[in-house]
Motif scaffolding. Sequence first.
Motif, PDB file in Angstrom:
ATOM      1  N   UNK A 151      33.207  29.451  -9.306  1.00  0.00           N
ATOM      2  CA  UNK A 151      33.330  30.489 -10.325  1.00  0.00           C
ATOM      3  C   UNK A 151      33.754  29.733 -11.586  1.00  0.00           C
ATOM      4  N   UNK A 152      32.793  29.505 -12.481  1.00  0.00           N
ATOM      5  CA  UNK A 152      33.016  28.672 -13.662  1.00  0.00           C
ATOM      6  C   UNK A 152      34.181  29.167 -14.510  1.00  0.00           C
ATOM      7  N   UNK A 153      34.260  30.465 -14.747  1.00  0.00           N
ATOM      8  CA  UNK A 153      35.286  31.014 -15.613  1.00  0.00           C
ATOM      9  C   UNK A 153      36.692  30.724 -15.090  1.00  0.00           C
ATOM     10  N   UNK A 154      36.882  30.822 -13.780  1.00  0.00           N
ATOM     11  CA  UNK A 154      38.193  30.594 -13.178  1.00  0.00           C
ATOM     12  C   UNK A 154      38.449  29.121 -12.877  1.00  0.00           C
ATOM     13  N   UNK A 155      37.382  28.318 -12.917  1.00  0.00           N
ATOM     14  CA  UNK A 155      37.447  26.907 -12.546  1.00  0.00           C
ATOM     15  C   UNK A 155      38.019  26.774 -11.124  1.00  0.00           C
ATOM     16  N   UNK A 156      37.457  27.606 -10.236  1.00  0.00           N
ATOM     17  CA  UNK A 156      37.836  27.602  -8.817  1.00  0.00           C
ATOM     18  C   UNK A 156      36.572  27.481  -7.987  1.00  0.00           C
ATOM     19  N   UNK A 157      36.703  26.831  -6.841  1.00  0.00           N
ATOM     20  CA  UNK A 157      35.561  26.650  -5.942  1.00  0.00           C
ATOM     21  C   UNK A 157      35.978  26.892  -4.504  1.00  0.00           C
ATOM     22  N   UNK A 158      34.985  27.232  -3.689  1.00  0.00           N
ATOM     23  CA  UNK A 158      35.141  27.336  -2.239  1.00  0.00           C
ATOM     24  C   UNK A 158      33.970  26.603  -1.606  1.00  0.00           C
ATOM     25  N   UNK A 159      34.154  26.168  -0.366  1.00  0.00           N
ATOM     26  CA  UNK A 159      33.069  25.455   0.311  1.00  0.00           C
ATOM     27  C   UNK A 159      32.727  26.129   1.629  1.00  0.00           C
ATOM     28  N   UNK A 160      31.451  25.949   2.008  1.00  0.00           N
ATOM     29  CA  UNK A 160      30.923  26.475   3.268  1.00  0.00           C
ATOM     30  C   UNK A 160      30.259  25.314   3.985  1.00  0.00           C
ATOM     31  N   UNK A 161      30.545  25.140   5.257  1.00  0.00           N
ATOM     32  CA  UNK A 161      29.819  24.137   6.038  1.00  0.00           C
ATOM     33  C   UNK A 161      28.415  24.658   6.269  1.00  0.00           C
ATOM     34  N   UNK A 162      27.424  23.813   5.973  1.00  0.00           N
ATOM     35  CA  UNK A 162      26.027  24.259   6.065  1.00  0.00           C
ATOM     36  C   UNK A 162      25.242  23.493   7.118  1.00  0.00           C
ATOM     37  N   UNK A 163      25.912  22.919   8.080  1.00  0.00           N
ATOM     38  CA  UNK A 163      25.212  22.261   9.172  1.00  0.00           C
ATOM     39  C   UNK A 163      24.323  23.284   9.866  1.00  0.00           C
ATOM     40  N   UNK A 164      23.051  22.947  10.066  1.00  0.00           N
ATOM     41  CA  UNK A 164      22.132  23.820  10.765  1.00  0.00           C
ATOM     42  C   UNK A 164      21.371  24.786   9.864  1.00  0.00           C
TER      43      UNK A 164
END
Length: 186
Positions: A167-180
């Motif tokens: 979220x660019x405005x908040x300068x926050x990120x989350x990650x998701x494992x995308x194996x598969x």
Amino acid sequence: MLSEQIYFPIPEATFGTGLGFGEPNWYAIHTMARHEKRVTTYLQEERVFAFLPVIQESHRWSDRQSRVEVPLFSCYVFVRIVPTTENRVRVLQTPGVLGFVGSKRQGTPIAEQEIENLRTAVRGKAPLQTHPFVNTGKRVRIRGGSLDGVEGIIQCEGDDLSLVLSIQLLRRSVSIRVEGYDVELV
């Protein structure tokens, strides 16, 4: 475990109904610490479309251990409103709201795709984790599955392949494992 608190007091196809004329946009509002759920409830009562992504965490106290829902982005709630003075005032008068996030505290619209990526990940029950803010790298899109269409930045750390949603405005990120998952370059 990930879930979301999202309130649909107005049918999703008619976001702007009752909120004024024009195109509704997503905004982040800054809340008092630990007031995110309460603010979201108040906004629902005011018939404002609010989105609060939450995650399940285990908390241990001296006498017990329990699973609790905590906001993914502490002190922030997302609202979708038509940017009129009346609608801004309605949101700002909500108990626990400190203001809109953005220029001159008037609020800066958040890109529809950023919020939609987050909503899709939450609906798909993807195991999200907070991640340091990232805004550069190879952009990819997930094809198929419950995360179909989600776009983000791909990152590899050892054998771990993750998609970072920011979220660019908040300068926050989350990650998701995308194996598969099948991914394609954007």
